[in-house]
Design a protein around this motif. Structure first.
Motif, PDB file in Angstrom:
ATOM      1  N   ARG A   1       0.777  -1.189  -0.133  1.00  0.00           N
ATOM      2  CA  ARG A   1       0.083  -0.068  -0.014  1.00  0.00           C
ATOM      3  C   ARG A   1       0.908   1.277   0.045  1.00  0.00           C
ATOM      4  O   ARG A   1       1.121   1.845   1.099  1.00  0.00           O
ATOM      5  CB  ARG A   1      -0.981  -0.049   1.144  1.00  0.00           C
ATOM      6  CG  ARG A   1      -2.043   1.027   1.275  1.00  0.00           C
ATOM      7  CD  ARG A   1      -2.881   0.998   2.280  1.00  0.00           C
ATOM      8  NE  ARG A   1      -3.687  -0.321   2.368  1.00  0.00           N
ATOM      9  CZ  ARG A   1      -3.508  -1.393   3.225  1.00  0.00           C
ATOM     10  NH1 ARG A   1      -2.507  -1.201   4.191  1.00  0.00           N
ATOM     11  NH2 ARG A   1      -4.128  -2.296   3.250  1.00  0.00           N
TER      12      ARG A   1
ATOM     13  N   GLU B   1     -10.379  -2.080  -2.553  1.00  0.00           N
ATOM     14  CA  GLU B   1      -9.574  -2.859  -1.893  1.00  0.00           C
ATOM     15  C   GLU B   1     -10.455  -4.263  -1.643  1.00  0.00           C
ATOM     16  O   GLU B   1     -11.581  -4.156  -0.907  1.00  0.00           O
ATOM     17  CB  GLU B   1      -9.021  -2.301  -0.430  1.00  0.00           C
ATOM     18  CG  GLU B   1      -7.647  -2.044  -0.983  1.00  0.00           C
ATOM     19  CD  GLU B   1      -6.670  -1.878   0.592  1.00  0.00           C
ATOM     20  OE1 GLU B   1      -6.410  -2.897   1.130  1.00  0.00           O
ATOM     21  OE2 GLU B   1      -6.633  -0.773   0.784  1.00  0.00           O
TER      22      GLU B   1
ATOM     23  N   PHE C   1      -1.368  -4.608   1.177  1.00  0.00           N
ATOM     24  CA  PHE C   1      -0.907  -4.893   2.388  1.00  0.00           C
ATOM     25  C   PHE C   1       0.023  -3.938   3.070  1.00  0.00           C
ATOM     26  O   PHE C   1       0.624  -3.051   2.261  1.00  0.00           O
ATOM     27  CB  PHE C   1      -0.402  -6.251   2.395  1.00  0.00           C
ATOM     28  CG  PHE C   1       1.037  -6.463   1.902  1.00  0.00           C
ATOM     29  CD1 PHE C   1       2.550  -5.945   2.378  1.00  0.00           C
ATOM     30  CD2 PHE C   1       1.164  -6.440   0.446  1.00  0.00           C
ATOM     31  CE1 PHE C   1       3.653  -6.049   1.481  1.00  0.00           C
ATOM     32  CE2 PHE C   1       2.302  -6.596  -0.334  1.00  0.00           C
ATOM     33  CZ  PHE C   1       3.807  -6.436  -0.023  1.00  0.00           C
ATOM     34  N   THR C   2       0.190  -3.827   4.212  1.00  0.00           N
ATOM     35  CA  THR C   2       0.903  -2.662   4.908  1.00  0.00           C
ATOM     36  C   THR C   2       2.294  -2.875   4.462  1.00  0.00           C
ATOM     37  O   THR C   2       2.818  -3.910   4.586  1.00  0.00           O
ATOM     38  CB  THR C   2       0.793  -2.693   6.630  1.00  0.00           C
ATOM     39  OG1 THR C   2      -0.695  -2.453   6.914  1.00  0.00           O
ATOM     40  CG2 THR C   2       1.680  -1.693   7.124  1.00  0.00           C
TER      41      THR C   2
ATOM     42  N   ASP D   1       5.022  -5.413   6.120  1.00  0.00           N
ATOM     43  CA  ASP D   1       4.464  -6.421   7.088  1.00  0.00           C
ATOM     44  C   ASP D   1       3.935  -7.713   6.330  1.00  0.00           C
ATOM     45  O   ASP D   1       3.147  -8.045   5.752  1.00  0.00           O
ATOM     46  CB  ASP D   1       2.818  -5.726   7.439  1.00  0.00           C
ATOM     47  CG  ASP D   1       2.008  -6.376   8.631  1.00  0.00           C
ATOM     48  OD1 ASP D   1       2.450  -7.540   8.886  1.00  0.00           O
ATOM     49  OD2 ASP D   1       1.436  -5.638   9.278  1.00  0.00           O
TER      50      ASP D   1
ATOM     51  N   ASN E   1       2.979 -10.772   7.873  1.00  0.00           N
ATOM     52  CA  ASN E   1       1.856 -11.399   8.051  1.00  0.00           C
ATOM     53  C   ASN E   1       0.580 -10.715   7.315  1.00  0.00           C
ATOM     54  O   ASN E   1      -0.229 -11.433   6.873  1.00  0.00           O
ATOM     55  CB  ASN E   1       1.738 -11.136   9.689  1.00  0.00           C
ATOM     56  CG  ASN E   1       2.507 -11.959  10.601  1.00  0.00           C
ATOM     57  OD1 ASN E   1       3.161 -13.043  10.193  1.00  0.00           O
ATOM     58  ND2 ASN E   1       2.818 -11.710  11.726  1.00  0.00           N
ATOM     59  N   ASP E   2       0.567  -9.321   7.362  1.00  0.00           N
ATOM     60  CA  ASP E   2      -0.617  -8.949   6.572  1.00  0.00           C
ATOM     61  C   ASP E   2      -0.398  -9.324   5.102  1.00  0.00           C
ATOM     62  O   ASP E   2      -1.474  -9.911   4.398  1.00  0.00           O
ATOM     63  CB  ASP E   2      -0.194  -7.377   6.679  1.00  0.00           C
ATOM     64  CG  ASP E   2      -1.640  -6.532   6.050  1.00  0.00           C
ATOM     65  OD1 ASP E   2      -2.675  -7.254   5.921  1.00  0.00           O
ATOM     66  OD2 ASP E   2      -1.601  -5.405   5.519  1.00  0.00           O
ATOM     67  N   CYS E   3       0.730  -9.447   4.393  1.00  0.00           N
ATOM     68  CA  CYS E   3       0.938  -9.985   3.155  1.00  0.00           C
ATOM     69  C   CYS E   3       0.318 -11.428   3.161  1.00  0.00           C
ATOM     70  O   CYS E   3      -0.405 -11.780   2.145  1.00  0.00           O
ATOM     71  CB  CYS E   3       2.414  -9.882   2.641  1.00  0.00           C
ATOM     72  SG  CYS E   3       2.652 -10.317   0.948  1.00  0.00           S
TER      73      CYS E   3
ATOM     74  N   SER F   1      -1.490 -13.233   4.861  1.00  0.00           N
ATOM     75  CA  SER F   1      -3.022 -13.488   5.055  1.00  0.00           C
ATOM     76  C   SER F   1      -3.620 -13.263   3.813  1.00  0.00           C
ATOM     77  O   SER F   1      -4.619 -13.858   3.476  1.00  0.00           O
ATOM     78  CB  SER F   1      -3.370 -12.548   6.317  1.00  0.00           C
ATOM     79  OG  SER F   1      -3.444 -11.167   5.715  1.00  0.00           O
ATOM     80  N   LYS F   2      -3.222 -12.095   3.147  1.00  0.00           N
ATOM     81  CA  LYS F   2      -4.109 -11.948   1.728  1.00  0.00           C
ATOM     82  C   LYS F   2      -3.727 -13.034   0.899  1.00  0.00           C
ATOM     83  O   LYS F   2      -4.616 -13.411  -0.019  1.00  0.00           O
ATOM     84  CB  LYS F   2      -3.568 -10.414   1.329  1.00  0.00           C
ATOM     85  CG  LYS F   2      -3.846  -9.341   2.087  1.00  0.00           C
ATOM     86  CD  LYS F   2      -5.172  -9.088   2.354  1.00  0.00           C
ATOM     87  CE  LYS F   2      -5.331  -7.928   3.687  1.00  0.00           C
ATOM     88  NZ  LYS F   2      -4.784  -6.614   3.468  1.00  0.00           N
TER      89      LYS F   2
ATOM     90  N   HIS G   1      -5.541 -16.159   1.867  1.00  0.00           N
ATOM     91  CA  HIS G   1      -6.992 -16.049   1.777  1.00  0.00           C
ATOM     92  C   HIS G   1      -7.208 -16.309   0.044  1.00  0.00           C
ATOM     93  O   HIS G   1      -8.155 -16.981  -0.207  1.00  0.00           O
ATOM     94  CB  HIS G   1      -7.438 -14.920   2.021  1.00  0.00           C
ATOM     95  CG  HIS G   1      -9.072 -14.755   1.984  1.00  0.00           C
ATOM     96  ND1 HIS G   1      -9.738 -15.239   2.555  1.00  0.00           N
ATOM     97  CD2 HIS G   1      -9.735 -13.954   0.998  1.00  0.00           C
ATOM     98  CE1 HIS G   1     -11.046 -14.960   2.277  1.00  0.00           C
ATOM     99  NE2 HIS G   1     -11.064 -14.083   1.205  1.00  0.00           N
TER     100      HIS G   1
END
Length: 441
Positions: A336, A349, A356-357, A360, A362-364, A366-367, A370
């Motif tokens: 982002r 989004e 993702f941040t 980060d 973990n944020d990446c 998780s996306k 999913h």
């Protein structure tokens, strides 16, 4: 002549800040123009984020009836492109980045060629060395100049050379774009950065609308043989792709951390660059494929044959590869930051792609997870991304530059010229009367 009053000074400042009309007149919209483009590196021989942008721009300008010449680096250039004459200028490698050729483009031969062409406007890519030559020629010929800002060099400098060079680089950018009649930027984020650095006035910074070749980058190019190649013979495995120049500033080492946490998933790097050998060592023994540079239908197939496109870079001025992936029906998971924020705005989004941040992990992850574990959702997102990209085409983006942004540049140039000539105008009016006043246009 006397000193100007404070009210006159304020009035002049207000006029300087005033925005020009969108169009000068109906004739200027349809009348063919003579446009000299100075593009560095070459959009014909050097693979970069703006290669498709400039090639499509030239093609559409020619189709709209404009005469175009292109001055660029000499290596590997064609004699013409869609009827536009291409002039190669002797170039030398960038000291800090050997694969990027640079050229001043100020030889007597090039000056004579551009003067003979008699351009109505000069458009130069920036930053670089060639933009100095373009600016000098524009001043010699008294022609309006537009500069389009494509590479956010102040961000790259600390990764390739010395941090203390950042401030001088901003000074160079301010000098160049302060002298330009208009600056084009590929994203709102870059516009904000230039305004924050006080590079030029806000009304002289305009957006070069995003565009994508939705016919060349299309889901129909999904190809089993290409997937076989990208997955190193394991097409049934989930496949992440990354397309683009392999440079250290692209944060591609972040993808090593991503792949360490995704057992059973493969990754393919499509592209080349100075960081490739380091990446190959980094990914040694891992399920990774490096194809090198692909072009034409092979590139279209590579985009459409992956499951997810991951973009960790935080320094993209636009993110053309993100547009092309979405046009190919492949969801994107992107940092982002930068120009990608314009491609995937907040309201989209989770619908057309994910953000993702930056940094980060973990944020990446998780996306990505999913998307990988929900095939139906992944396919729906890819379809939504494709539908969104169908709204943009290069012809519409070119028309706005040609009919609105170039007109604004000409308007500012005429205004600046008038201000420079105003003392002569004042003197002529008083010596000879208004009927003999100097005219300009």
């Amino acid at each position: 002549m006397g000193m100007r009053t404070e009210d006159q000074v304020v009035k002049d400042q207000e006029e300087e800040e005033a925005a020009p009309p969108l169009l000068l007149d109906a004739e200027s919209v349809t009348k063919p123009r003579r446009i000299a483009l100075f593009v560095e590196p070459s959009p014909f021989a050097y693979v970069s984020g703006y290669k498709n942008r400039f090639q499509n721009f030239i093609k559409n300008l020619r189709e709209m009836g404009d005469e175009v010449i292109v001055v660029t680096n000499h290596e590997g250039v064609p004699e013409e492109f869609y009827g536009a004459k291409v002039i190669g200028s002797w170039s030398f490698p960038c000291p800090w980045y050997q694969k990027v050729p640079l050229s001043l483009a100020l030889s007597p031969r090039i000056i004579a060629e551009v003067a003979k062409f008699k351009p109505d406007i000069i458009h130069a890519s920036s930053p670089g060395i060639m933009v100095f030559g373009a600016l000098a020629i524009a001043k010699m010929l008294s022609v309006p100049i537009v500069m389009s800002y494509h590479t956010h060099v102040p961000i790259y400098i600390p990764r390739y050379t010395f941090s203390w060079l950042v401030k001088p680089m901003w000074m160079v950018i301010k000098f160049l774009h302060g002298a330009a009649d208009l600056t084009l930027v590929p994203s709102a984020a870059i516009s904000r950065d230039l305004q924050a650095a006080d590079v030029t006035t806000a009304n002289r910074i305009r957006l070069w609308n995003k565009g994508v070749d939705s016919e060349s980058f299309h889901p129909r190019f999904c190809n089993y043989e290409m997937r076989l190649r990208l997955s190193n013979g394991e097409p049934e495995k989930p496949l992440i792709i990354h397309v683009g120049r392999l440079g250290v500033e692209k944060s591609l080492d972040f993808l090593k951390q991503v792949m360490d946490r995704l057992p059973g998933v493969r990754i393919a790097f499509i592209g080349d660059g100075p960081y490739r050998s380091d990446l190959e060592k980094m990914f040694s023994g891992m399920p990774a494929v490096f194809t090198g540079m692909l072009q034409g239908e092979e590139l279209s197939q590579a985009y459409a044959s992956g499951d997810i496109f991951v973009m960790p870079s935080e320094s993209e001025t636009l993110g053309q590869v993100v547009l092309e992936s979405m046009s190919s029906g492949v969801p994107v998971v992107a940092a982002r930051a930068g120009g990608v924020l314009d491609i995937i705005p907040a309201e989209q989004e989770g619908k057309t792609s994910f953000m993702f941040t930056p940094g980060d992990l973990n944020d990446c992850l998780s996306k990505i997870q999913h998307l990988l574990t929900n095939q139906e959702f992944r396919e729906a997102m890819g379809k939504a991304a494709r539908e969104e990209m169908e709204k943009y085409d290069w012809r519409a983006a070119t028309r706005i530059i040609r009919n609105e942004q170039y007109n604004a540049a000409i308007w500012y140039w005429r205004k600046k010229r008038a201000q420079m000539l105003s003392p002569c105008q004042w003197l002529a009016e008083r010596m000879f009367g208004s009927q003999h006043a100097i005219t300009y246009g």
